[in-house]
Design a protein around this motif. Structure first.
Motif, PDB file in Angstrom:
ATOM      1  N   ASP A 275       6.241  24.578  -5.927  1.00 42.68           N
ATOM      2  CA  ASP A 275       4.854  24.875  -6.283  1.00 42.68           C
ATOM      3  C   ASP A 275       4.189  23.759  -7.081  1.00 42.68           C
ATOM      4  O   ASP A 275       2.956  23.747  -7.209  1.00 42.68           O
ATOM      5  N   HIS A 276       4.973  22.835  -7.620  1.00 47.79           N
ATOM      6  CA  HIS A 276       4.407  21.858  -8.556  1.00 47.79           C
ATOM      7  C   HIS A 276       4.697  20.407  -8.199  1.00 47.79           C
ATOM      8  O   HIS A 276       4.376  19.509  -8.978  1.00 47.79           O
ATOM      9  N   VAL A 277       5.318  20.162  -7.061  1.00 48.37           N
ATOM     10  CA  VAL A 277       5.512  18.799  -6.560  1.00 48.37           C
ATOM     11  C   VAL A 277       4.912  18.741  -5.158  1.00 48.37           C
ATOM     12  O   VAL A 277       5.324  19.482  -4.263  1.00 48.37           O
ATOM     13  N   GLU A 278       3.912  17.866  -4.991  1.00 43.64           N
ATOM     14  CA  GLU A 278       3.256  17.690  -3.697  1.00 43.64           C
ATOM     15  C   GLU A 278       3.538  16.279  -3.190  1.00 43.64           C
ATOM     16  O   GLU A 278       3.216  15.306  -3.881  1.00 43.64           O
ATOM     17  N   ARG A 279       4.101  16.167  -1.996  1.00 43.53           N
ATOM     18  CA  ARG A 279       4.515  14.882  -1.440  1.00 43.53           C
ATOM     19  C   ARG A 279       3.658  14.534  -0.213  1.00 43.53           C
ATOM     20  O   ARG A 279       3.408  15.378   0.642  1.00 43.53           O
ATOM     21  N   TYR A 280       3.217  13.270  -0.155  1.00 42.89           N
ATOM     22  CA  TYR A 280       2.442  12.756   0.972  1.00 42.89           C
ATOM     23  C   TYR A 280       3.089  11.451   1.430  1.00 42.89           C
ATOM     24  O   TYR A 280       3.473  10.622   0.595  1.00 42.89           O
ATOM     25  N   GLU A 281       3.169  11.253   2.731  1.00 39.95           N
ATOM     26  CA  GLU A 281       3.889  10.098   3.263  1.00 39.95           C
ATOM     27  C   GLU A 281       3.062   9.345   4.306  1.00 39.95           C
ATOM     28  O   GLU A 281       2.173   9.902   4.953  1.00 39.95           O
ATOM     29  N   ASP A 282       3.394   8.062   4.431  1.00 37.34           N
ATOM     30  CA  ASP A 282       2.895   7.196   5.500  1.00 37.34           C
ATOM     31  C   ASP A 282       1.371   7.073   5.524  1.00 37.34           C
ATOM     32  O   ASP A 282       0.743   7.103   6.589  1.00 37.34           O
ATOM     33  N   LEU A 283       0.756   6.931   4.362  1.00 35.96           N
ATOM     34  CA  LEU A 283      -0.667   6.620   4.327  1.00 35.96           C
ATOM     35  C   LEU A 283      -0.849   5.164   4.742  1.00 35.96           C
ATOM     36  O   LEU A 283      -0.317   4.256   4.108  1.00 35.96           O
ATOM     37  N   GLY A 284      -1.587   4.943   5.820  1.00 35.19           N
ATOM     38  CA  GLY A 284      -1.721   3.603   6.377  1.00 35.19           C
ATOM     39  C   GLY A 284      -2.801   2.766   5.725  1.00 35.19           C
ATOM     40  O   GLY A 284      -3.645   3.252   4.962  1.00 35.19           O
ATOM     41  N   TRP A 285      -2.768   1.495   6.061  1.00 37.04           N
ATOM     42  CA  TRP A 285      -3.728   0.490   5.561  1.00 37.04           C
ATOM     43  C   TRP A 285      -5.073   0.689   6.239  1.00 37.04           C
ATOM     44  O   TRP A 285      -5.155   0.897   7.457  1.00 37.04           O
ATOM     45  N   ASP A 286      -6.132   0.618   5.455  1.00 37.79           N
ATOM     46  CA  ASP A 286      -7.488   0.766   5.981  1.00 37.79           C
ATOM     47  C   ASP A 286      -8.034  -0.610   6.337  1.00 37.79           C
ATOM     48  O   ASP A 286      -8.257  -1.434   5.437  1.00 37.79           O
ATOM     49  N   PRO A 287      -8.251  -0.909   7.621  1.00 38.00           N
ATOM     50  CA  PRO A 287      -8.700  -2.250   8.005  1.00 38.00           C
ATOM     51  C   PRO A 287     -10.115  -2.564   7.550  1.00 38.00           C
ATOM     52  O   PRO A 287     -10.505  -3.742   7.498  1.00 38.00           O
ATOM     53  N   VAL A 288     -10.911  -1.555   7.237  1.00 37.58           N
ATOM     54  CA  VAL A 288     -12.281  -1.783   6.787  1.00 37.58           C
ATOM     55  C   VAL A 288     -12.303  -2.205   5.326  1.00 37.58           C
ATOM     56  O   VAL A 288     -12.982  -3.167   4.935  1.00 37.58           O
ATOM     57  N   THR A 289     -11.547  -1.505   4.480  1.00 33.26           N
ATOM     58  CA  THR A 289     -11.544  -1.796   3.040  1.00 33.26           C
ATOM     59  C   THR A 289     -10.421  -2.739   2.626  1.00 33.26           C
ATOM     60  O   THR A 289     -10.468  -3.301   1.534  1.00 33.26           O
ATOM     61  N   GLY A 290      -9.373  -2.869   3.462  1.00 34.87           N
ATOM     62  CA  GLY A 290      -8.212  -3.669   3.083  1.00 34.87           C
ATOM     63  C   GLY A 290      -7.369  -3.020   2.001  1.00 34.87           C
ATOM     64  O   GLY A 290      -6.722  -3.718   1.225  1.00 34.87           O
ATOM     65  N   ARG A 291      -7.362  -1.694   1.990  1.00 30.19           N
ATOM     66  CA  ARG A 291      -6.691  -0.971   0.908  1.00 30.19           C
ATOM     67  C   ARG A 291      -5.715   0.070   1.434  1.00 30.19           C
ATOM     68  O   ARG A 291      -5.894   0.620   2.529  1.00 30.19           O
ATOM     69  N   LEU A 292      -4.731   0.345   0.596  1.00 32.71           N
ATOM     70  CA  LEU A 292      -3.948   1.576   0.688  1.00 32.71           C
ATOM     71  C   LEU A 292      -4.559   2.536  -0.317  1.00 32.71           C
ATOM     72  O   LEU A 292      -4.510   2.320  -1.523  1.00 32.71           O
ATOM     73  N   GLY A 293      -5.180   3.582   0.173  1.00 37.01           N
ATOM     74  CA  GLY A 293      -5.935   4.469  -0.692  1.00 37.01           C
ATOM     75  C   GLY A 293      -7.418   4.130  -0.626  1.00 37.01           C
ATOM     76  O   GLY A 293      -7.862   3.445   0.294  1.00 37.01           O
TER      77      GLY A 293
END
Length: 343
Positions: A275-293
């Protein structure tokens, strides 16, 4: 030729030799202080301490201590009547924090608890400085009193420091932050002479790869609500912590690797792990902003972040505390974020 120019130079030379040297206070790598990079210094240190004893020993060692660069010391304590991790700070007027996420089994459930062990003189900007804590504070590891017969668990966290809340937060981190991983195990505490305890604490300080942001009060937030810190081999870590109810609070990495990706998790409050640990995986690179996130920061909790860039994957532990909704007393709003590589 004995000209006036050469005579003046000859007179000036000895005067220059006796001028006092100007001391330049070093700043830690990752800060945005005005000192040049030649005067900056980084801190890299790893340390591991273990407390281990058995009840039949005549002189068991119940405590071990390790230095926390720039802040103070941390104690690992396992006594028959006290089990804890304790932070001792050299400067009680600063805001020193030891955030940790504790994982253990309680009442048959796998649980987690996020704790913030603080040392301070000024709890808020309105304090008069006569209260606060002492120079040390701790988080207990036993669930009951007297201490339960058997226990085991683990924790990870980050220790950081910034100016006291009676002063501006200062923006990016300028004091080294230290991450840690803790494990503990004891048994037969109800049977003197048969007891056993083992606790291990691994610490890591690498100020060249830390990042953070702190502001105290909306006036400072107007000029210190973002930070961008170079992380060698990865890119630029960006933090945004805006004041106001709808303000953005986020973390991102600027990188030029189109194959880069990001895993992250949130750990907040206390209760069952599911209930208190939330996991997210494989967020890709944004080619427009050049960012992760960017991804959101917790308002009162912790994150673990893994950035993979150019085939290298590394983890960071991050603590985040934000109070930004006080309209009547905007000087009491705060944002305090610290992140440093995992052990």
């Amino acid at each position: 030729m004995n000209t006036w120019a050469t005579r003046l130079a000859a007179l000036a030379a000895p005067l220059l030799l006796v001028l006092p040297a100007v001391a330049v206070a070093p700043t830690y790598a990752g800060s945005t202080g005005s000192s040049s990079s030649a005067h900056q210094r980084s801190v890299q240190q790893t340390k591991r301490i273990t407390v281990k004893w058995q009840g039949y020993q005549k002189r068991p060692k119940y405590q071990k201590t390790a230095d926390v660069p720039g802040i103070g010391q941390v104690d690992l304590v396992c006594r028959p009547n006290a089990t804890m991790i304790r932070l001792r700070a050299g400067n009680r007027r600063a805001e020193s924090q030891m955030w940790l996420a504790k994982f253990e089994t309680k009442n048959g459930n796998d649980v987690v608890a996020v704790k913030n062990v603080r040392i301070y003189t000024y709890d808020t900007a309105s304090d008069d400085g006569t209260g606060g804590t002492g120079p040390q504070a701790h988080e207990g590891l036993n669930q009951w009193t007297p201490i339960e017969d058997f226990a085991k668990g683990s924790a990870y966290g980050v220790i950081s420091q910034r100016p006291g809340r009676n002063q501006p937060g200062g923006g990016p981190l300028t004091v080294p932050a230290t991450s840690f991983k803790l494990t503990w195990y004891w048994e037969r505490f109800a049977y003197p002479g048969s007891q056993f305890c083992k606790m291990t604490l691994a610490l890591r300080t690498d100020s060249s790869q830390q990042f953070g942001l702190s502001w105290h009060g909306d006036d400072e937030a107007a000029t210190q609500q973002t930070s961008s810190t170079p992380i060698p081999g990865f890119g630029q870590a960006e933090l945004r912590c805006e004041t106001g109810r709808g303000g953005e609070r986020s973390v991102a990495l600027v990188t030029d690797d189109p194959e880069s990706y990001m895993d992250y998790e949130y750990i907040t409050q206390e209760g069952r792990v599911q209930d208190h640990v939330e996991r997210y995986e494989d967020l890709g690179w944004d080619p427009v902003t050049g960012r992760l996130g960017p991804v959101d920061l917790p308002g009162n909790g912790m994150m673990r972040i893994w950035w993979s860039v150019d085939g290298v994957k590394q983890g960071w532990v991050l603590s985040s505390y934000v109070k930004s909704n006080s309209v009547a007393k905007p000087e009491l709003n705060v944002c305090e974020v610290a992140a440093t590589p995992l052990p």
